[in-house]
Enzyme design. Structure first.
Site, PDB file in Angstrom:
ATOM      1  N   GLU A 166     -33.669 -21.061  44.313  1.00 25.78           N
ATOM      2  CA  GLU A 166     -32.659 -20.845  45.346  1.00 25.78           C
ATOM      3  C   GLU A 166     -33.229 -20.092  46.545  1.00 25.78           C
ATOM      4  O   GLU A 166     -32.766 -18.990  46.886  1.00 25.78           O
ATOM      5  CB  GLU A 166     -31.452 -20.101  44.753  1.00 25.78           C
ATOM      6  CG  GLU A 166     -30.819 -20.854  43.602  1.00 25.78           C
ATOM      7  CD  GLU A 166     -29.498 -20.258  43.115  1.00 25.78           C
ATOM      8  OE1 GLU A 166     -29.143 -19.169  43.554  1.00 25.78           O
ATOM      9  OE2 GLU A 166     -28.839 -20.912  42.289  1.00 25.78           O
ATOM     10  N   GLU A 365     -29.776 -25.733  36.888  1.00 23.03           N
ATOM     11  CA  GLU A 365     -28.735 -24.753  36.541  1.00 23.03           C
ATOM     12  C   GLU A 365     -27.381 -25.413  36.678  1.00 23.03           C
ATOM     13  O   GLU A 365     -27.124 -26.126  37.653  1.00 23.03           O
ATOM     14  CB  GLU A 365     -28.718 -23.544  37.492  1.00 23.03           C
ATOM     15  CG  GLU A 365     -29.691 -22.473  37.181  1.00 23.03           C
ATOM     16  CD  GLU A 365     -29.573 -21.276  38.123  1.00 23.03           C
ATOM     17  OE1 GLU A 365     -28.454 -20.964  38.591  1.00 23.03           O
ATOM     18  OE2 GLU A 365     -30.619 -20.665  38.380  1.00 23.03           O
TER      19      GLU A 365
HETATM   20  O1  IFM Z   1     -27.255 -15.607  38.361  1.00 22.63           O
HETATM   21  C1  IFM Z   1     -27.409 -16.618  39.288  1.00 22.63           C
HETATM   22  C2  IFM Z   1     -28.843 -17.100  39.388  1.00 22.63           C
HETATM   23  O2  IFM Z   1     -29.737 -16.038  39.652  1.00 22.63           O
HETATM   24  C3  IFM Z   1     -28.986 -18.113  40.470  1.00 22.63           C
HETATM   25  N1  IFM Z   1     -27.987 -19.162  40.367  1.00 22.63           N
HETATM   26  C4  IFM Z   1     -26.603 -18.761  40.150  1.00 22.63           C
HETATM   27  C5  IFM Z   1     -26.540 -17.826  38.971  1.00 22.63           C
HETATM   28  C6  IFM Z   1     -25.092 -17.476  38.610  1.00 22.63           C
HETATM   29  O3  IFM Z   1     -24.431 -16.807  39.628  1.00 22.63           O
END
Ligand code: IFM
Length: 479
Positions: A166, A365
């Protein structure tokens, strides 16, 4: 529905969200550690990265649990801030580097593929203070050297690498929205950070291939999916398009296609936030594209044309180009304040297929964060997280459907393996397959979803057909 054998099913987390500060040396703070030290009161219940899940000391126990569930892969990061004691002279902290060796070896021993991110928000604070972080080319240079050290040291065992997780998030929170320390609005710097992260990625791709490593190198991007309120009303469509350019395509176009779109460059120039670059940078980006990409996908953003006119003397923000639209009757996760919309998996797969030449990718994710999960414990103390099971099931359904229709999506990784700390929300919303019991010495306990996930991985079928009834009806209606 059958899940192809080659489809990777795993779970993710990161170094800073799990490790804790055990063994951390003076001067090894990351930007996040420093922010937490200065503003712990904005973190839910004051909890943060200091203890996290104490993975430093409990990684063997956690890997045993991963093995029990049968994860195909586990993604985490190496903590840049802890990897060196001097980031410019590149003096390795052997104690920490050995810990990474141990984690990788234990994963391989358990037959779990280690997938490693080189920076998941772990920019050393020293480099933020001295150089203004990613605003500086010097930091790009140091990051590339750090990555090369990782490849040489761990590349024999790690075959899946990612430059960032990210990459857009820290500077958006710091320099656009100013919700994070030091609360300075600076959109030009926001864009410079974005550009330098793209450049750093291309340079690392070049090093990775020059070092003749035999794995793959990519990046993990949080795809912010924008749906226009109406597809028939041009101003709404334009709002969604600009949202997409400024949240997604500013990474995926240069990294996958080799260059920025003219439309994006125009927008940056109009807003006086065009990044500084050297001509050779664009050549490096063009010639060193990533091998694959991980996409984090959680929620849709519904947009409509901007409700108010923008004051052009105000600092730039992406919000200039859209207003939020709330879909009536949406499915909603109240803990996180996010809409849930599983068909987005399919829609993203079609973008990758049709607009990015079926470039290889995977979901890196996806997950659901729920507050106060204690209330769902059964008499044996097991959290009955049926909502997580349906969430994963629905999302996987749409993803596999796309795979069956030719999408080049190679896997699904749940966020997260265990509950862990998020920026500011800390342990408020729980994402894990495994509960971390903060009241009882961080005890680990499988939730119902962990048992369910284990079955899915073992059997390679999505159970309970009934949940798809809604979707068949939906598809029928949209034919
Ligand atoms: O915890 C975060 C992660 O570090 C990056 N993506 C979103 C997750 C949940 O909020």
């Amino acid at each position: 529905m059958k899940i192809p054998k080659s489809f990777n099913i795993g779970a993710a987390s990161s170094a800073w969200q799990t490790e804790g500060w055990s063994g951390k040396k003076k001067g090894q703070d990351s930007y996040l550690d420093d922010w937490y030290k200065n503003e712990y009161f904005v973190w839910h219940e004051g909890k943060g990265p200091d203890i996290a899940t104490d993975f430093m000391n409990r990684y063997q126990e956690d890997i045993e649990l991963m093995k029990k569930i049968g994860l195909n892969s586990y993604r985490t990061s190496v903590n840049w801030a802890r990897f060196f004691t001097d980031y410019e002279q590149l003096v390795i902290d052997e104690e920490y580097a050995k810990h990474i060796d141990n984690v990788i070896d234990a994963l391989i021993e358990a037959d779990i593929r280690p997938m490693i991110v080189i920076e998941h928000y772990e920019l050393p604070q020293v480099l933020q203070t001295k150089y203004g972080g990613w605003n500086s080319r010097r930091v790009v240079e140091l990051f590339v050297k750090y990555a090369e050290i990782l490849f040489k040291r761990y590349g024999d065992r790690v075959k899946d690498w990612f430059t960032f997780n990210e990459p857009i998030v820290p500077q958006t929170r710091i320099y656009l929205d100013a919700v994070r320390y030091p609360h300075v609005v600076d959109p030009k710097q926001w864009m410079q950070w974005n550009f330098h992260k793209v450049l750093a990625t291309a340079k690392i791709v070049r090093s990775y291939h020059q070092l003749k490593q035999d794995g793959k190198i990519g990046i993990i991007h949080n795809w912010e999916f924008s749906y226009p309120r109406s597809r028939k009303y041009q101003p709404d469509v334009l709002a969604a398009y600009r949202f997409d350019l400024l949240n997604n395509r500013l990474y995926t176009d240069p990294l996958i296609l080799g260059s920025y779109s003219q439309e994006l460059i125009e927008l940056l120039k109009q807003n006086k936030i065009m990044f500084d670059f050297k001509a050779e940078d664009l050549e490096i980006i063009k010639n060193n594209r990533i091998d694959y990409i991980g996409l984090n996908l959680y929620k849709p953003t519904r947009v409509k044309e901007p409700e108010y006119s923008w004051n052009n003397n105000a600092a730039f923000n992406i919000k200039k180009y859209y207003s939020d639209f709330t879909l009536p009757g949406r499915k909603y996760n109240a803990s996180r304040g996010w809409e849930m919309y599983a068909p987005m998996m399919y829609d993203l797969a079609m973008i990758m297929k049709n607009e990015y030449n079926n470039f290889p990718w995977f979901i890196s994710e996806n997950g659901i964060g729920i507050e106060n999960e204690q209330r769902f414990k059964n008499i044996d103390g097991i959290i009955q997280d049926d909502y997580r099971i349906s969430y994963i099931q629905e999302n996987l359904y749409w993803l596999i459907k796309a795979v069956n229709e030719g999408a080049n999506c190679q896997g699904y990784m749940l966020w997260a393996f265990t509950d862990n700390v998020s920026p500011m929300n800390a342990f408020k919303n729980r994402y894990g397959l495994i509960e971390i019991d903060l009241e009882h010495n961080l005890e680990r306990r499988l939730k119902k979803s962990a048992y369910w996930y284990a079955e899915v991985i073992k059997n390679r079928v999505l159970p309970d057909e009934s949940v798809y009834e809604y979707y068949s009806a939906f598809e029928e209606k949209n034919k």
